[in-house]
Design a protein around this motif. Structure first.
Motif, PDB file in Angstrom:
ATOM      1  N   ALA A  77       0.848  -1.192   0.000  1.00 23.56           N
ATOM      2  CA  ALA A  77       0.000   0.000   0.000  1.00 23.56           C
ATOM      3  C   ALA A  77       0.871   1.225   0.000  1.00 23.56           C
ATOM      4  N   MET A  78       0.540   2.180  -0.836  1.00 23.29           N
ATOM      5  CA  MET A  78       1.147   3.500  -0.816  1.00 23.29           C
ATOM      6  C   MET A  78       2.673   3.428  -0.730  1.00 23.29           C
ATOM      7  N   LYS A  79       3.269   2.755  -1.688  1.00 22.22           N
ATOM      8  CA  LYS A  79       4.720   2.682  -1.851  1.00 22.22           C
ATOM      9  C   LYS A  79       5.413   1.845  -0.783  1.00 22.22           C
ATOM     10  N   MET A  80       4.702   0.916  -0.155  1.00 19.26           N
ATOM     11  CA  MET A  80       5.339   0.114   0.875  1.00 19.26           C
ATOM     12  C   MET A  80       4.817  -1.311   0.838  1.00 19.26           C
ATOM     13  N   GLU A  81       5.754  -2.273   0.930  1.00 22.47           N
ATOM     14  CA  GLU A  81       5.391  -3.677   1.058  1.00 22.47           C
ATOM     15  C   GLU A  81       5.513  -4.108   2.518  1.00 22.47           C
ATOM     16  N   HIS A  82       4.584  -4.954   2.958  1.00 27.83           N
ATOM     17  CA  HIS A  82       4.668  -5.496   4.311  1.00 27.83           C
ATOM     18  C   HIS A  82       4.507  -7.011   4.243  1.00 27.83           C
ATOM     19  N   VAL A  83       5.478  -7.708   4.816  1.00 29.37           N
ATOM     20  CA  VAL A  83       5.476  -9.168   4.794  1.00 29.37           C
ATOM     21  C   VAL A  83       4.838  -9.684   6.074  1.00 29.37           C
ATOM     22  N   LEU A  84       3.819 -10.543   5.914  1.00 34.05           N
ATOM     23  CA  LEU A  84       3.150 -11.155   7.052  1.00 34.05           C
ATOM     24  C   LEU A  84       3.666 -12.578   7.224  1.00 34.05           C
ATOM     25  N   THR A  85       4.070 -12.918   8.429  1.00 32.26           N
ATOM     26  CA  THR A  85       4.656 -14.226   8.702  1.00 32.26           C
ATOM     27  C   THR A  85       3.800 -15.022   9.676  1.00 32.26           C
ATOM     28  N   ALA A  86       4.083 -16.307   9.760  1.00 35.62           N
ATOM     29  CA  ALA A  86       3.327 -17.177  10.653  1.00 35.62           C
ATOM     30  C   ALA A  86       3.644 -16.840  12.107  1.00 35.62           C
ATOM     31  N   PRO A  87       2.618 -16.623  12.947  1.00 35.50           N
ATOM     32  CA  PRO A  87       2.866 -16.291  14.350  1.00 35.50           C
ATOM     33  C   PRO A  87       3.325 -17.487  15.172  1.00 35.50           C
ATOM     34  N   ALA A  88       3.110 -18.691  14.647  1.00 34.35           N
ATOM     35  CA  ALA A  88       3.492 -19.906  15.369  1.00 34.35           C
ATOM     36  C   ALA A  88       3.491 -21.075  14.389  1.00 34.35           C
ATOM     37  N   ASP A  89       4.037 -22.205  14.821  1.00 30.68           N
ATOM     38  CA  ASP A  89       3.929 -23.418  14.015  1.00 30.68           C
ATOM     39  C   ASP A  89       2.465 -23.833  13.936  1.00 30.68           C
ATOM     40  N   GLY A  90       2.025 -24.284  12.757  1.00 27.55           N
ATOM     41  CA  GLY A  90       0.638 -24.709  12.649  1.00 27.55           C
ATOM     42  C   GLY A  90       0.242 -25.014  11.224  1.00 27.55           C
ATOM     43  N   VAL A  91      -1.056 -25.000  11.000  1.00 30.68           N
ATOM     44  CA  VAL A  91      -1.628 -25.333   9.697  1.00 30.68           C
ATOM     45  C   VAL A  91      -2.471 -24.160   9.213  1.00 30.68           C
ATOM     46  N   VAL A  92      -2.350 -23.822   7.912  1.00 27.29           N
ATOM     47  CA  VAL A  92      -3.107 -22.712   7.326  1.00 27.29           C
ATOM     48  C   VAL A  92      -4.567 -23.109   7.170  1.00 27.29           C
ATOM     49  N   ARG A  93      -5.452 -22.312   7.763  1.00 25.58           N
ATOM     50  CA  ARG A  93      -6.883 -22.524   7.651  1.00 25.58           C
ATOM     51  C   ARG A  93      -7.558 -21.214   7.220  1.00 25.58           C
ATOM     52  N   GLU A  94      -8.749 -21.311   6.701  1.00 26.24           N
ATOM     53  CA  GLU A  94      -9.568 -20.143   6.358  1.00 26.24           C
ATOM     54  C   GLU A  94      -8.783 -19.130   5.527  1.00 26.24           C
ATOM     55  N   LEU A  95      -8.094 -19.598   4.487  1.00 26.99           N
ATOM     56  CA  LEU A  95      -7.295 -18.719   3.637  1.00 26.99           C
ATOM     57  C   LEU A  95      -8.213 -17.830   2.793  1.00 26.99           C
ATOM     58  N   ARG A  96      -8.160 -16.542   3.040  1.00 31.92           N
ATOM     59  CA  ARG A  96      -8.995 -15.587   2.305  1.00 31.92           C
ATOM     60  C   ARG A  96      -8.173 -14.679   1.397  1.00 31.92           C
ATOM     61  N   ALA A  97      -6.869 -14.621   1.614  1.00 32.38           N
ATOM     62  CA  ALA A  97      -6.015 -13.726   0.826  1.00 32.38           C
ATOM     63  C   ALA A  97      -5.918 -14.222  -0.613  1.00 32.38           C
TER      64      ALA A  97
END
Length: 663
Positions: free
Chosen positions: A623-643
């Motif tokens: 957004a607005m000239k900036m990238e932000h990387v989102l990382t996993a907060p803990a070990d686990g399994v990806v659920r409810e992927l909406r991105a």
């Protein structure tokens, strides 16, 4: 002179150009996209034309059609968007419409950083050591780095504004840095060509404003220092620089004039140099911005010139009304850029509805703003909201006036950097002009972090009590929340969520005008909050605590968040609900991964059901000239992927969930 001029831009720069057009008696034409239909620049212009889609400011065809339909003889592009677009300048000429800027050939020569360095070097202007070839592969870039030596700076050849620039200090980081810089450059400029330069350590960013007409006159208007930056983007600019002597100023000015002459430049332009803070006699050409700069007001304030008027007169074929000896710098001017961003979160962009906005006024103060109360700041465009500029007899007076102006600025409804700017301007190094482009990055924690003032919690509690109390009628005291009870008044306890701070538990008893408040188990204090004035958008309150009374501005957003402002600072406060408490508990392990800002998803690295480890990259939001990387907060399994790549997301939108439960 022209009779009708279109402004092919938006926000504060469109308003600023329209002001000069109005003063000169020239009919102004604004253009706007669907999301900007209610913007201030639309109302300010004599005529306004819709371009439609959000990205239509970049549509050469639509902009030219609007110009033809309204009889515009010239187009002022402002900065950004089409201002440095060679094809647009050429298309204007083909359509018989004057482009208020340099010829397309000059834009092309200076728009490619590689070609620009080669051109000015031939004219005798010193350049930063680095790669000088176009179309370098990743292997070519690595070879150039080996020759230059670390540290280096990767830069998009077609870019500007710090977008896509990456510092590399170690060989182990080079490969990932090249990939990231190419991705950002491709997305921002449609061209992933990179160049590499030696990184000048403790550099100062000094630029020279030039003016050139079509009759052979080229002058410079002195320098601006722009060394206070975040993410390679300027946030504070001043003129003149405290670093340069008159002799150094003249040498740099002469080099800038030669750089402009080397490409047949006309109009207003800026030649940017990098200077070693410990070696001001050694300066290197970085690039030339072939347009009006965001920071042009500081030059206007020390020279007394209207640069937009100069642009228009040159574009109309008039000779410049001044020679180099006519240029005199009077006093000192400093500008700060007010952004919709959160300095405590690495300057992540913010957004929302502007609930209250009052610009500062006073001796030597100028405010260029593109917002008004009731407007919405989204993620579609640059996050700059306004510029506050102060002029004084010397640098100290300009700094004092600027700080006072910021303290009298009210902006509620979204996070901004105003408080951060006040802290930055008060720093000893900044006041002593000991500046370099890395200073903000090194000292960010000192300026961004601030304790939560107890009086702000007190006034938030007082406003909440006032909201609960019936006004203008006699009521049963037993019906008043927190009111009188047999034996003692009842206490109400609530947990407040304050932007940038840990949750705060507050216990209050009594009425707003005479309340006892206990904050996080501290000693009980007597406070009072009274409504001073109010309207449909926001209200002013007087709050007293410990014998000290202060005035606050408060406004409530549609989601119930209470915004409180004082002395230029603002706090977003709301009561913690059950959903927020559940999210806080979940965040201790896995739980939802939310977007930290309104923006667009550019990368999705995982799929539904994937197993991830803590710290693994999941999604990238831009957004607005900036990238932000989102990382996993803990070990686990990806659920409810909406991105989804390419999808727009709101701030705090849940993109996916990391389930830490074992199968």
């Amino acid at each position: 002179m022209f009779s009708t001029v279109m402004v092919a831009n938006r926000g504060e720069i469109a308003l600023r150009v329209i002001r000069t057009l109005r003063r000169l008696g020239i009919r102004s034409v604004a253009v706007y996209t669907d999301v900007d239909a209610g913007s201030p620049h639309v109302a300010a212009a004599d005529v306004a034309v819709s371009l439609g889609a959000t990205n239509a400011y970049l549509s050469i065809e639509r902009v030219l059609d609007a110009a033809k339909a309204t009889g515009a003889e010239a187009i002022h592009p402002g900065y950004g968007f089409l201002s440095e677009n060679t094809a647009f300048a050429a298309a204007c000429e083909d359509a018989g419409i004057v482009f208020v800027g340099p010829p397309a050939s000059a834009i092309e020569a200076m728009g490619d950083k590689i070609r620009a360095k080669q051109t000015v070097a031939k004219a005798g202007v010193p350049v930063v050591p680095g790669s000088d070839g176009a179309g370098l592969s990743d292997e070519d870039l690595a070879a150039a780095v080996d020759e230059i030596g670390y540290p280096v700076l990767l830069k998009p050849s077609a870019g500007g504004g710090g977008k896509g620039m990456v510092e590399v200090h170690d060989a182990a980081d080079l490969s990932d840095a090249i990939v990231g810089a190419r991705r950002v450059a491709k997305g921002a400029f449609g061209d992933d060509t990179l160049l590499v330069e030696r990184l000048v350590t403790t550099p100062r960013h000094i630029e020279i404003q030039v003016l050139a007409d079509a009759h052979g006159t080229v002058v410079h208007l002195g320098e601006r220092e722009c060394s206070l930056q975040r993410r390679h983007q300027k946030i504070v600019e001043e003129a003149p620089s405290a670093l340069l002597t008159p002799e150094q100023r003249e040498r740099m000015g002469a080099a800038a004039v030669e750089a402009a002459r080397s490409v047949g430049y006309t109009g207003a332009g800026t030649v940017e140099f990098i200077v070693g803070g410990d070696r001001p006699d050694e300066f290197f050409f970085m690039e030339m911005n072939t347009r009006l700069q965001v920071e042009h007001p500081v030059t206007e304030m020390v020279t007394g010139l209207d640069l937009v008027e100069m642009q228009l007169r040159v574009a109309a074929g008039e000779p410049l009304p001044l020679r180099q000896d006519d240029v005199a710098l009077t006093g000192h001017a400093i500008e700060v850029r007010v952004y919709a961003e959160d300095p405590t979160a690495g300057f992540l962009p913010t957004g929302g509805r502007v609930l209250a906005f009052e610009a500062p006024t006073g001796a030597g103060i100028r405010t260029d703003a593109g917002i008004e109360a009731g407007g919405v700041v989204g993620s579609d465009y640059d996050p700059m909201l306004a510029k506050v500029i102060a002029h004084g007899a010397d640098r100290d007076e300009a700094l004092r006036r600027l700080d006072t102006a910021l303290a009298h600025t009210t902006l509620l409804g979204l996070g901004t950097n105003i408080g951060f700017l006040r802290a930055l301007l008060a720093d000893d190094d900044v006041r002593a002009a000991n500046l370099d482009t890395g200073l903000v990055g090194r000292r960010l924690d000192d300026w961004a972090a601030a304790d939560l003032p107890a009086d702000v919690v007190g006034v938030a509690t007082g406003v909440a009590l006032l909201d609960l109390e019936p006004r203008g009628q006699v009521v049963d005291p037993f019906d008043i929340p927190g009111g009188w009870r047999l034996g003692d008044t009842a206490a109400t306890t609530r947990t407040l969520l304050v932007s940038g701070h840990d949750p705060v538990e507050v216990s209050a008893r009594g009425r707003a005008t005479d309340a006892s408040i206990v904050i996080e188990g501290a000693l009980e204090t007597r406070t009072s909050t009274e409504l001073v004035s109010g309207n449909s958008r926001y209200s002013d309150y007087c709050h007293s605590q410990g014998g000290v009374s202060r005035r606050y501005t408060a406004a409530r957003a549609g989601d119930g968040t209470l915004w409180i402002g004082r002395d230029g600072y603002a706090w977003a406060i709301r009561e913690q609900g059950r959903l927020e408490a559940a999210r806080a508990d979940a965040a201790a392990g896995g739980g939802p991964v939310v977007s930290p800002m309104p923006g667009t998803v550019t990368v999705v690295d995982v799929a539904e059901g994937d197993t991830v480890v803590a710290g693994q990259r999941l999604v990238v939001v831009e957004a607005m000239k900036m990238e932000h990387v989102l990382t996993a907060p803990a070990d686990g399994v990806v659920r409810e992927l909406r991105a989804r790549a390419g999808a727009a997301v709101a701030k705090d939108a849940v993109l996916l969930t990391v389930d830490t439960e074992e199968e």
